[in-house]
Motif scaffolding. Structure first.
Motif, PDB file in Angstrom:
ATOM      1  N   UNK A 146      17.262   0.272  56.809  1.00  0.00           N
ATOM      2  CA  UNK A 146      16.753   0.774  55.525  1.00  0.00           C
ATOM      3  C   UNK A 146      16.662   2.292  55.529  1.00  0.00           C
ATOM      4  N   UNK A 147      16.233   2.861  56.638  1.00  0.00           N
ATOM      5  CA  UNK A 147      16.109   4.322  56.727  1.00  0.00           C
ATOM      6  C   UNK A 147      17.467   4.984  56.605  1.00  0.00           C
ATOM      7  N   UNK A 148      18.488   4.351  57.186  1.00  0.00           N
ATOM      8  CA  UNK A 148      19.837   4.914  57.115  1.00  0.00           C
ATOM      9  C   UNK A 148      20.412   4.754  55.715  1.00  0.00           C
ATOM     10  N   UNK A 149      20.078   3.647  55.059  1.00  0.00           N
ATOM     11  CA  UNK A 149      20.601   3.432  53.709  1.00  0.00           C
ATOM     12  C   UNK A 149      20.082   4.483  52.734  1.00  0.00           C
ATOM     13  N   UNK A 150      18.898   5.022  53.016  1.00  0.00           N
ATOM     14  CA  UNK A 150      18.358   6.078  52.154  1.00  0.00           C
ATOM     15  C   UNK A 150      19.259   7.312  52.180  1.00  0.00           C
ATOM     16  N   UNK A 151      19.848   7.573  53.326  1.00  0.00           N
ATOM     17  CA  UNK A 151      20.753   8.730  53.432  1.00  0.00           C
ATOM     18  C   UNK A 151      22.008   8.525  52.597  1.00  0.00           C
ATOM     19  N   UNK A 152      22.369   7.255  52.387  1.00  0.00           N
ATOM     20  CA  UNK A 152      23.609   6.968  51.671  1.00  0.00           C
ATOM     21  C   UNK A 152      23.433   7.009  50.150  1.00  0.00           C
ATOM     22  N   UNK A 153      22.200   7.198  49.691  1.00  0.00           N
ATOM     23  CA  UNK A 153      21.944   7.194  48.248  1.00  0.00           C
ATOM     24  C   UNK A 153      22.651   8.346  47.531  1.00  0.00           C
ATOM     25  N   UNK A 154      23.034   9.376  48.282  1.00  0.00           N
ATOM     26  CA  UNK A 154      23.692  10.540  47.665  1.00  0.00           C
ATOM     27  C   UNK A 154      25.170  10.267  47.371  1.00  0.00           C
ATOM     28  N   UNK A 155      25.705   9.162  47.879  1.00  0.00           N
ATOM     29  CA  UNK A 155      27.123   8.872  47.734  1.00  0.00           C
ATOM     30  C   UNK A 155      27.404   8.091  46.461  1.00  0.00           C
ATOM     31  N   UNK A 156      28.584   8.331  45.883  1.00  0.00           N
ATOM     32  CA  UNK A 156      29.031   7.540  44.740  1.00  0.00           C
ATOM     33  C   UNK A 156      29.555   6.199  45.245  1.00  0.00           C
ATOM     34  N   UNK A 157      29.823   5.283  44.313  1.00  0.00           N
ATOM     35  CA  UNK A 157      30.336   3.971  44.702  1.00  0.00           C
ATOM     36  C   UNK A 157      31.671   4.099  45.421  1.00  0.00           C
ATOM     37  N   UNK A 158      32.547   4.963  44.917  1.00  0.00           N
ATOM     38  CA  UNK A 158      33.840   5.163  45.569  1.00  0.00           C
ATOM     39  C   UNK A 158      33.667   5.744  46.967  1.00  0.00           C
ATOM     40  N   UNK A 159      32.757   6.693  47.110  1.00  0.00           N
ATOM     41  CA  UNK A 159      32.520   7.295  48.418  1.00  0.00           C
ATOM     42  C   UNK A 159      31.984   6.271  49.403  1.00  0.00           C
ATOM     43  N   UNK A 190      36.625  12.271  52.021  1.00  0.00           N
ATOM     44  CA  UNK A 190      35.993  12.159  53.340  1.00  0.00           C
ATOM     45  C   UNK A 190      35.232  13.437  53.662  1.00  0.00           C
ATOM     46  N   UNK A 191      35.829  14.579  53.370  1.00  0.00           N
ATOM     47  CA  UNK A 191      35.164  15.857  53.622  1.00  0.00           C
ATOM     48  C   UNK A 191      33.861  15.958  52.833  1.00  0.00           C
ATOM     49  N   UNK A 192      33.889  15.500  51.589  1.00  0.00           N
ATOM     50  CA  UNK A 192      32.690  15.534  50.748  1.00  0.00           C
ATOM     51  C   UNK A 192      31.623  14.577  51.289  1.00  0.00           C
ATOM     52  N   UNK A 193      32.063  13.412  51.760  1.00  0.00           N
ATOM     53  CA  UNK A 193      31.135  12.438  52.341  1.00  0.00           C
ATOM     54  C   UNK A 193      30.435  13.028  53.569  1.00  0.00           C
ATOM     55  N   UNK A 194      31.201  13.653  54.441  1.00  0.00           N
ATOM     56  CA  UNK A 194      30.624  14.245  55.650  1.00  0.00           C
ATOM     57  C   UNK A 194      29.604  15.317  55.293  1.00  0.00           C
ATOM     58  N   UNK A 195      29.936  16.128  54.286  1.00  0.00           N
ATOM     59  CA  UNK A 195      29.021  17.188  53.861  1.00  0.00           C
ATOM     60  C   UNK A 195      27.731  16.605  53.302  1.00  0.00           C
ATOM     61  N   UNK A 196      27.858  15.609  52.430  1.00  0.00           N
ATOM     62  CA  UNK A 196      26.683  14.999  51.815  1.00  0.00           C
ATOM     63  C   UNK A 196      25.768  14.348  52.845  1.00  0.00           C
ATOM     64  N   UNK A 197      26.382  13.724  53.853  1.00  0.00           N
ATOM     65  CA  UNK A 197      25.591  12.993  54.847  1.00  0.00           C
ATOM     66  C   UNK A 197      25.147  13.876  56.006  1.00  0.00           C
ATOM     67  N   UNK A 198      25.677  15.089  56.073  1.00  0.00           N
ATOM     68  CA  UNK A 198      25.324  15.972  57.170  1.00  0.00           C
ATOM     69  C   UNK A 198      25.935  15.538  58.492  1.00  0.00           C
ATOM     70  N   UNK A 199      27.097  14.891  58.405  1.00  0.00           N
ATOM     71  CA  UNK A 199      27.798  14.418  59.603  1.00  0.00           C
ATOM     72  C   UNK A 199      28.848  15.450  60.019  1.00  0.00           C
ATOM     73  N   UNK A 200      28.965  15.664  61.316  1.00  0.00           N
ATOM     74  CA  UNK A 200      29.928  16.644  61.810  1.00  0.00           C
ATOM     75  C   UNK A 200      31.354  16.114  61.776  1.00  0.00           C
TER      76      UNK A 200
END
Length: 218
Positions: A146-159, A190-200
């Motif tokens: 659940x805690x990880x799913x909160x991080x994914x709330x910034x993503x669109x359905x396609x992302x 993918x680049x936008x997803x990484x930026x939104x999630x703060x993943x390297x």
């Protein structure tokens, strides 16, 4: 010409990699070492583009070498050479800024492609290592999904769709084929997803997708 540094304490391994890379007309091994102690200095001295570092070496290992290189030669793209079963080492290398992880039993074509991909500023990871990392994270008792799913709330359905496919180890080309998108468009997503999630990189995004339960409930 892509200038490569090779660090491995096994002379036979270095000879084999050198022979493989010699068949690529755009790649040149300009420096070698059997000890990670002087890897960063060699990278600076020989103006290296890509460093292939064995994770475990006698003397200073590839992990320490990668950490030193991040401080002394940050422009060098580090690809770690590893064997199956070293996920803890891979995680440390990931934190040190390594852009690629390649199994030592990879094919010559995979090795050449990894060097070219890293030199182009992209991340490259053997699918086996990605799966290994994910399993290691899940088996180590990660925080609740659940805690990880909160991080994914910034993503669109396609992302989110694309993130799921990244989590399975699919390449940009494979994702594009499945979603009827151009490879460049997928790369941008993918680049936008990484930026939104703060993943390297893709590996961290894949781990997050698994820990959030996206792949167990596609």
């Amino acid at each position: 010409m892509i200038r490569v540094l090779l660090a491995d304490d096994q002379e036979l391994v270095r000879a084999g990699i050198r022979l493989v890379l010699r068949h690529a007309d755009d790649i040149e091994v300009v420096a070698e070492t059997a000890d990670g102690r002087d890897a960063a200095q060699l990278a600076v001295r020989h103006k290296v583009d890509v460093a292939l570092l064995d994770i475990q070496m006698a003397g200073v290992d590839g992990l320490t070498a990668a950490e030193r290189m991040a401080a002394q030669a940050p422009s060098v793209r580090v690809v770690m050479l590893t064997t199956f079963g070293e996920e803890e080492y891979v995680r440390r290398a990931l934190r040190a800024g390594a852009v690629g992880f390649l199994l030592k039993d990879s094919t010559p074509q995979e090795l050449i492609r990894a060097v070219r991909t890293a030199a182009a500023g992209k991340h490259v990871t053997s699918p086996e290592i990605t799966g290994q990392l994910i399993k290691g994270y899940l088996d180590s008792g990660s925080p609740k999904a659940a805690a990880h799913r909160e991080r994914l709330a910034v993503l669109t359905e396609r992302e989110l769709e694309i993130l799921v496919m990244v989590g399975t180890g699919a390449s940009n080309a494979e994702i594009g084929q499945r979603m009827f998108l151009g490879e460049g468009t997928v790369k941008a997503h993918v680049s936008r997803i990484l930026t939104k999630l703060g993943c390297a990189n893709r590996v961290q995004a894949a781990v997050l997708a698994h820990e959030a339960g996206l792949l167990s409930n596609p």
